[in-house]
Scaffold this motif. Structure first.
Motif, PDB file in Angstrom:
ATOM      1  N   THR A  59       2.486  13.581   4.026  1.00 53.83           N
ATOM      2  CA  THR A  59       1.113  14.003   3.723  1.00 53.83           C
ATOM      3  C   THR A  59       0.254  12.805   3.348  1.00 53.83           C
ATOM      4  N   ALA A  60       0.832  11.867   2.583  1.00 54.40           N
ATOM      5  CA  ALA A  60       0.083  10.670   2.200  1.00 54.40           C
ATOM      6  C   ALA A  60      -0.366   9.889   3.430  1.00 54.40           C
ATOM      7  N   ARG A  61       0.515   9.755   4.425  1.00 49.80           N
ATOM      8  CA  ARG A  61       0.152   9.027   5.653  1.00 49.80           C
ATOM      9  C   ARG A  61      -0.878   9.796   6.466  1.00 49.80           C
ATOM     10  N   LEU A  62      -0.780  11.130   6.449  1.00 49.48           N
ATOM     11  CA  LEU A  62      -1.776  11.937   7.155  1.00 49.48           C
ATOM     12  C   LEU A  62      -3.154  11.782   6.513  1.00 49.48           C
ATOM     13  N   ILE A  63      -3.187  11.711   5.185  1.00 44.21           N
ATOM     14  CA  ILE A  63      -4.464  11.499   4.495  1.00 44.21           C
ATOM     15  C   ILE A  63      -5.039  10.134   4.857  1.00 44.21           C
ATOM     16  N   ALA A 119      -3.246  -7.511  -5.529  1.00 43.23           N
ATOM     17  CA  ALA A 119      -3.893  -8.831  -5.481  1.00 43.23           C
ATOM     18  C   ALA A 119      -5.128  -8.845  -4.589  1.00 43.23           C
ATOM     19  N   GLY A 120      -5.106  -8.088  -3.501  1.00 45.84           N
ATOM     20  CA  GLY A 120      -6.239  -8.119  -2.578  1.00 45.84           C
ATOM     21  C   GLY A 120      -7.132  -6.914  -2.669  1.00 45.84           C
ATOM     22  N   VAL A 121      -7.097  -6.200  -3.815  1.00 44.46           N
ATOM     23  CA  VAL A 121      -7.838  -4.943  -3.913  1.00 44.46           C
ATOM     24  C   VAL A 121      -9.355  -5.155  -3.821  1.00 44.46           C
ATOM     25  N   GLN A 122      -9.833  -6.317  -4.247  1.00 44.89           N
ATOM     26  CA  GLN A 122     -11.282  -6.567  -4.225  1.00 44.89           C
ATOM     27  C   GLN A 122     -11.812  -6.899  -2.829  1.00 44.89           C
ATOM     28  N   TYR A 123     -10.878  -7.257  -1.920  1.00 45.15           N
ATOM     29  CA  TYR A 123     -11.315  -7.618  -0.570  1.00 45.15           C
ATOM     30  C   TYR A 123     -11.449  -6.365   0.293  1.00 45.15           C
ATOM     31  N   LYS A 124     -12.474  -6.336   1.100  1.00 39.86           N
ATOM     32  CA  LYS A 124     -12.703  -5.185   1.960  1.00 39.86           C
ATOM     33  C   LYS A 124     -11.635  -5.104   3.050  1.00 39.86           C
ATOM     34  N   PRO A 125     -11.395  -3.901   3.566  1.00 42.78           N
ATOM     35  CA  PRO A 125     -10.366  -3.752   4.609  1.00 42.78           C
ATOM     36  C   PRO A 125     -10.683  -4.566   5.851  1.00 42.78           C
ATOM     37  N   THR A 126      -9.650  -4.987   6.534  1.00 39.16           N
ATOM     38  CA  THR A 126      -9.815  -5.818   7.730  1.00 39.16           C
ATOM     39  C   THR A 126     -10.248  -4.998   8.935  1.00 39.16           C
ATOM     40  N   ASN A 127      -9.542  -3.933   9.202  1.00 41.76           N
ATOM     41  CA  ASN A 127      -9.826  -3.111  10.390  1.00 41.76           C
ATOM     42  C   ASN A 127     -10.217  -1.674  10.063  1.00 41.76           C
ATOM     43  N   ALA A 128      -9.753  -1.168   8.922  1.00 45.91           N
ATOM     44  CA  ALA A 128      -9.944   0.249   8.603  1.00 45.91           C
ATOM     45  C   ALA A 128     -11.227   0.489   7.808  1.00 45.91           C
ATOM     46  N   ARG A 129     -11.523   1.755   7.615  1.00 45.36           N
ATOM     47  CA  ARG A 129     -12.684   2.155   6.817  1.00 45.36           C
ATOM     48  C   ARG A 129     -12.374   2.015   5.331  1.00 45.36           C
ATOM     49  N   TYR A 130     -11.131   2.399   4.972  1.00 46.86           N
ATOM     50  CA  TYR A 130     -10.687   2.322   3.585  1.00 46.86           C
ATOM     51  C   TYR A 130      -9.372   1.557   3.510  1.00 46.86           C
ATOM     52  N   LYS A 131      -9.226   0.807   2.434  1.00 43.98           N
ATOM     53  CA  LYS A 131      -7.931   0.211   2.130  1.00 43.98           C
ATOM     54  C   LYS A 131      -7.157   1.246   1.312  1.00 43.98           C
ATOM     55  N   VAL A 132      -5.997   1.673   1.812  1.00 42.69           N
ATOM     56  CA  VAL A 132      -5.249   2.768   1.194  1.00 42.69           C
ATOM     57  C   VAL A 132      -3.940   2.232   0.610  1.00 42.69           C
ATOM     58  N   TYR A 133      -3.709   2.555  -0.669  1.00 35.63           N
ATOM     59  CA  TYR A 133      -2.474   2.164  -1.349  1.00 35.63           C
ATOM     60  C   TYR A 133      -1.618   3.420  -1.548  1.00 35.63           C
ATOM     61  N   ILE A 134      -0.456   3.444  -0.901  1.00 36.90           N
ATOM     62  CA  ILE A 134       0.469   4.574  -1.036  1.00 36.90           C
ATOM     63  C   ILE A 134       1.651   4.117  -1.890  1.00 36.90           C
ATOM     64  N   ILE A 135       1.850   4.768  -3.049  1.00 37.70           N
ATOM     65  CA  ILE A 135       2.957   4.413  -3.944  1.00 37.70           C
ATOM     66  C   ILE A 135       3.887   5.609  -4.049  1.00 37.70           C
ATOM     67  N   ASP A 136       5.075   5.465  -3.493  1.00 37.76           N
ATOM     68  CA  ASP A 136       6.065   6.547  -3.497  1.00 37.76           C
ATOM     69  C   ASP A 136       6.903   6.481  -4.776  1.00 37.76           C
ATOM     70  N   GLU A 137       7.318   7.641  -5.268  1.00 40.95           N
ATOM     71  CA  GLU A 137       8.091   7.761  -6.521  1.00 40.95           C
ATOM     72  C   GLU A 137       7.410   6.998  -7.645  1.00 40.95           C
ATOM     73  N   VAL A 138       6.122   7.272  -7.807  1.00 40.86           N
ATOM     74  CA  VAL A 138       5.298   6.512  -8.750  1.00 40.86           C
ATOM     75  C   VAL A 138       5.804   6.647 -10.186  1.00 40.86           C
ATOM     76  N   HIS A 139       6.508   7.720 -10.512  1.00 38.97           N
ATOM     77  CA  HIS A 139       6.976   7.924 -11.885  1.00 38.97           C
ATOM     78  C   HIS A 139       7.982   6.869 -12.326  1.00 38.97           C
ATOM     79  N   MET A 140       8.536   6.106 -11.377  1.00 38.09           N
ATOM     80  CA  MET A 140       9.550   5.113 -11.703  1.00 38.09           C
ATOM     81  C   MET A 140       8.963   3.747 -12.054  1.00 38.09           C
ATOM     82  N   LEU A 141       7.648   3.616 -12.012  1.00 40.33           N
ATOM     83  CA  LEU A 141       7.024   2.349 -12.407  1.00 40.33           C
ATOM     84  C   LEU A 141       7.257   2.093 -13.890  1.00 40.33           C
TER      85      LEU A 141
END
Length: 557
Positions: A59-63, A119-141
């Protein structure tokens, strides 16, 4: 040069949803995203939670695709129906898009990993409309990683979207949750999984038995990935076919038909057949735990069939199950089924602690079969009411509440006097003077009580205004002052002591009755919780212990 065959792709990957329409049982999520996209109200962070294999990462990749799809002409806007053919869609689906970054928090949990990712969150995306960060099993951070993420999550750049996935939503800090839009991906139903399996097998041109698919769906426990993985294994073991015997052996299930017969013999008390059935299934490879769990499932099925007869028309119920339900539902009560359920559930823990699981299972079933013909507690009570106890005794009642003997209390009130201590306690209870009643019963011993005169010993913890409040009650109820002689010191026997003593004696007398003794011996750990006397219709001199058996509760450990 010899050609090599294409590498086989497992079903769980081959049939991973490519569009939102393929997501099973997640209609609410799809509709919410559709509304957000159409109304340009996209959240900057989403968190997806659910059991393993229900489709969180998919679902995350579909979004990510929905947010970055540019359409066939390269000018499209975010859409709930990504085209799948534009460069962004293809790159995200293949997991190689430079602006869609994935982190597996199960293996990269530290603060340095998070800083590297952002590290590169402030830079705009290269090819896409949005820069998307997908973090799986986030509770383990780690705590430090969450803190590093929080600052960016509080004030994210407009071109950044976060999508988190977790199976343990409770372990995610509330500071993170409060900044995310949450989606709970639902556990898939057995019906939904069976339909998925049929669709996949039709596409693969593989034959399958209906009951085999139901077994796999039940074992998958709501997970599409687990179900498809088991289906893959069943196809290999069945030499290209999905068969009941293959699936049952693969999962380690008991033979359902044999277990249905086992249950029928169990309720009828035919222990010779029960033990032979267990032996045969054990030799065939079924574990005692699986057999017992299957019996628990059948017990639930029958109870449900009795309460909701229409459930026997379910497509998920096999013909053998339906036949057994119709046969036994009329002859076995809910009380008996509940007792069997309770004993089976308790038996599961016994299996884990027993040196030989098969022996433990046999002993559990012997106990259940022996108990199946014993009367239920309600039946015992009715029987006890019909047969008076042999031991005559009139236990003196220390305190009769207004609800228990309204006639006697009303006589006292009409006279405007308290003839005995029971009249006083009844008056206090009826008029909701509960604090005074508690103190009178627990913190005072009564040496003398008659009309107008009362002698008492008061404990050190009794409130200073106790006697004054008691005097007010006498004046309120009788219209005259009482002579209350008080002293402080060691208490004698209190009303509470007397009530407790009589209650224990009541329980002792009831436990001596043959039927009650039999049920207590059968249900180890059962005990009397309360004994409640009913309203009296005869003088206390004529009372018998019959009144004591009118109500009692059993408590199971």
């Amino acid at each position: 040069m010899q050609e090599t065959k294409d590498q086989y792709v497992v079903l769980a990957r081959k049939y991973r949803p490519q569009v939102f329409e393929d997501l099973l049982g997640q209609d609410a999520l799809v509709q919410t995203l559709k509304n957000a996209i159409e109304n340009n109200r996209l959240h900057h962070a989403y968190i997806l939670t659910g059991i393993r294999g229900v489709g969180k990462t998919t679902t995350a990749r579909l979004i990510a695709r929905a947010l970055n799809c540019t359409g066939l002409d390269g000018k499209g806007e975010p859409t709930i129906h990504p085209c799948g053919v534009c460069e962004n869609c293809k790159a995200i689906a293949a997991g190689r898009h430079i602006d869609v970054l994935e982190l597996d928090a199960a293996s990269r949990t530290g603060v340095d990993d998070m800083r590297e990712l952002l590290a590169g969150v402030q830079y705009k995306p290269t090819n896409a409309r949005y820069k998307v960060y997908i973090i799986d099993e986030v509770h383990m951070l780690s705590k430090g990683a969450f803190n590093a993420l929080l600052k960016t999550l509080e004030e994210p750049p407009a071109h950044v979207k976060f999508i988190f996935a977790t199976t343990e939503i409770r372990k995610v800090p509330v500071t993170i949750l409060s900044r995310c839009q949450r989606f709970d991906l639902e556990r898939l139903t057995i019906e939904t999984l069976v339909e998925l399996f049929k669709k996949v097998l039709t596409s693969e041109k593989i034959e399958a038995e209906e009951e085999a698919l139901q077994i796999v769906a039940k074992a998958a426990d709501g997970s599409a990935r687990d179900g498809l993985s088991m289906l893959d294994q069943a196809i290999v073991l069945g030499n290209g076919k999905v068969k009941v015997d293959t699936v049952s052996e693969m999962i380690g299930l008991a033979d359902r038909t044999k277990t249905l017969s086992l249950f029928e013999d169990l309720v009828s008390g035919n222990m010779e057949k029960v033990l032979e059935n267990v032996r045969a299934q054990y030799v065939s490879g079924a574990s005692p735990e699986i057999i017992l769990k299957d019996l628990i499932d059948i017990t639930h099925m029958l109870a449900k069939a009795k309460i909701v007869p229409s459930s026997m028309g379910s497509a998920l119920m096999s013909e053998n199950e339906r036949t057994l339900s119709q046969k036994l539902a009329q002859n076995i009560s809910i009380a008996v089924l509940s007792k069997m359920w309770q004993m089976m559930i308790k038996g599961l823990s016994e299996l884990n602690n027993a040196p030989l699981a098969r022996d433990a299972l046999e002993m559990i079933l012997i106990r259940i079969a022996y108990s199946s013909n014993l009367p239920t507690p309600s039946e015992i009570l009715e029987e006890l009411k019909k047969k008076p106890l042999n031991e005559p005794a009139a236990l003196r009642q220390v305190a009769i509440s207004p609800k228990e003997d309204k006639r006697e209390v009303e006589v006292s009130q009409n006279n405007g006097k308290f003839q005995k201590i029971e009249d006083l306690t009844a008056y206090l209870e009826e008029h909701k003077k509960l604090m005074l009643l508690y103190a009178l019963k627990n913190d005072v011993s009564i040496e003398h009580f008659e009309s107008g005169i009362m002698s008492i010993t008061i404990s050190e913890k009794t409130a200073p205004d106790f006697v004054g409040n008691l005097q007010k009650v006498f004046e309120e109820a009788t219209g005259s002052k009482w002579n209350i002689e008080e002293k402080r010191g060691t208490l004698g026997i209190t009303i509470a002591d007397q009530e407790k003593s009589e209650a224990e004696e009541d329980k002792r007398k009831i436990s001596q009755y043959p039927l009650v003794r039999a049920i207590l011996e059968e249900f180890k750990g059962a005990k009397f919780e309360t004994v409640i006397r009913t309203a009296q219709t005869q003088s206390s001199e004529e009372n018998t212990d019959q009144e004591l058996i009118n109500n009692f509760d059993e408590e199971y450990d």
